[in-house]
Scaffold this active site. Sequence first.
Site, PDB file in Angstrom:
ATOM      1  N   ASN A 162       0.877  -1.166   0.000  1.00  0.00           N
ATOM      2  CA  ASN A 162       0.000   0.000   0.000  1.00  0.00           C
ATOM      3  C   ASN A 162       0.917   1.219   0.000  1.00  0.00           C
ATOM      4  O   ASN A 162       1.443   1.604   1.042  1.00  0.00           O
ATOM      5  CB  ASN A 162      -0.876  -0.057   1.256  1.00  0.00           C
ATOM      6  N   HIS A 195     -12.714   2.870  -0.010  1.00  0.00           N
ATOM      7  CA  HIS A 195     -12.741   1.807   1.023  1.00  0.00           C
ATOM      8  C   HIS A 195     -13.425   0.550   0.493  1.00  0.00           C
ATOM      9  O   HIS A 195     -13.928  -0.266   1.279  1.00  0.00           O
ATOM     10  CB  HIS A 195     -13.529   2.222   2.292  1.00  0.00           C
ATOM     11  N   ARG A 224      -2.517  -2.085  -3.496  1.00  0.00           N
ATOM     12  CA  ARG A 224      -3.732  -1.301  -3.303  1.00  0.00           C
ATOM     13  C   ARG A 224      -3.642  -0.095  -4.227  1.00  0.00           C
ATOM     14  O   ARG A 224      -2.670   0.662  -4.169  1.00  0.00           O
ATOM     15  CB  ARG A 224      -3.832  -0.817  -1.862  1.00  0.00           C
ATOM     16  N   ARG A 278     -11.923  15.246   7.882  1.00  0.00           N
ATOM     17  CA  ARG A 278     -12.706  15.705   6.729  1.00  0.00           C
ATOM     18  C   ARG A 278     -14.136  16.050   7.156  1.00  0.00           C
ATOM     19  O   ARG A 278     -14.718  15.368   7.997  1.00  0.00           O
ATOM     20  CB  ARG A 278     -12.775  14.624   5.647  1.00  0.00           C
ATOM     21  N   GLU A 317      -8.152  -5.394   5.148  1.00  0.00           N
ATOM     22  CA  GLU A 317      -7.990  -5.034   3.736  1.00  0.00           C
ATOM     23  C   GLU A 317      -6.805  -5.768   3.110  1.00  0.00           C
ATOM     24  O   GLU A 317      -6.856  -6.149   1.949  1.00  0.00           O
ATOM     25  CB  GLU A 317      -7.817  -3.513   3.611  1.00  0.00           C
TER      26      GLU A 317
END
Length: 401
Positions: free
Chosen positions: A10, A182, A93, A243, A386
């Site tokens: 990743n 996601h 990823r 955010r 993940e």
Amino acid sequence: MSASRVLVLNSGSSSVKYQLLDMRDSTRLAMGLVERIGEQSSRIRHTHVGADDTREWSGPIADHDAALKAVSEELAKDGLGLDSRELAAIGHRVVHGGKTFTEPTVIDDAVLAEIERLIPVAPLHNPANLTGIRTAQALRPDLPQVAVFDTAFHTTMPESAARYAIDVRTADEHRVRRYGFHGTSHAYVSRATAKLLGKAPEDVNVIVLHLGNGASASAVRGGRCVDTSMGLTPLEGLVMGTRSGDMDPAVIFHLARVGGMSIDEIDALLNKKSGLVGLCGDNDMREIRRRVDEGDEEAKLAFDIYIHRLKKYIGAYYAVLGTVDAIAFTAGVGENAAAVREAAVAGLETLGLAVDGALNAVRGDEPRLISPADARVKVAVVPTDEELEIATQTYALVGRY
Ligand code: ADP
């Protein structure tokens, strides 16, 4: 014995997270993180899982090439070097796959070109992902490399959910639509939730709440995503660590025209200085809960705004799905913050939703139900993984390759 190991990478702009898994039994062999690439004080933290050994060192790591070489050296010390014939593939990823990539994809030049073409919609992420891929290709040119896209699971969204209600030609010209992110986590958790219910993914409707520092919700009907809360970028939807999530887009015009802020300043404000951190100065839910328990009004309001938005999405996705079999909480906050889970479903008994206080208080690493035994809609805590999902998809693809 055929090769059974998969390296998952990743790659961020200044970091690389990695895991090496053995896919015969899906076990983790090693994992780690290289941070602050390009600085004098780069850092690597490496864990040899089987030996329960963690090593850390810091020093200059100039670029991704040097980072991957450092990872390779650490793995070699554990007898797990990347030159091993045991390595079957490298799974990457990749954040943005646009409309093009609906599945994990073996990387060739055309795939690289398409990921590059998508840079305008993912300017922060896709360049770093590409660098990671190219570096890994240089290290093991003989090995299949697979891209697993964060957006892929959401490509099943109907146009009614994926399109913004703006001028169609302008939207299409600039590829403005809702992509969602996601996706690897939403796919994994929705399937694991079906398994927890003893059913096939095709037979259940699930609302997945991925609540980490970034946060998103998705509505999954029979194993296929029909709506998700993040949009063109990860800014839309839930209140997150830093955010804002949803707001009137005119806030941006207002801040530019009346506040005199530049587009870059507003971008930084909404992505990095908003959400929980903007509301109360903290983005760690543990710290926020501690402050709430001490009677801190600012932290309490931040928590309430976070929960209010979450509850709105549960209601919205309930309506989108019509019938819901389960709601699954996952990621750092969803897996650990019992207070968030309790508050998110409080007052929704008429929708068949409730949390059992004692079950909700139990901590654990396994998927579990926290709703009362007779609940019409099950509430579940399902730890996401993940890296395992990327490795599984990579290995499945390479097996067929
Ligand atoms: P990301 O991958 O988006 O960085 P994670 O899924 O790792 O995020 O989640 C990180 C967040 O999880 C932290 O910001 C923190 O607020 C939250 N978190 C972790 N542990 C706990 C806990 N025990 N209680 C409450 N929140 C927690």
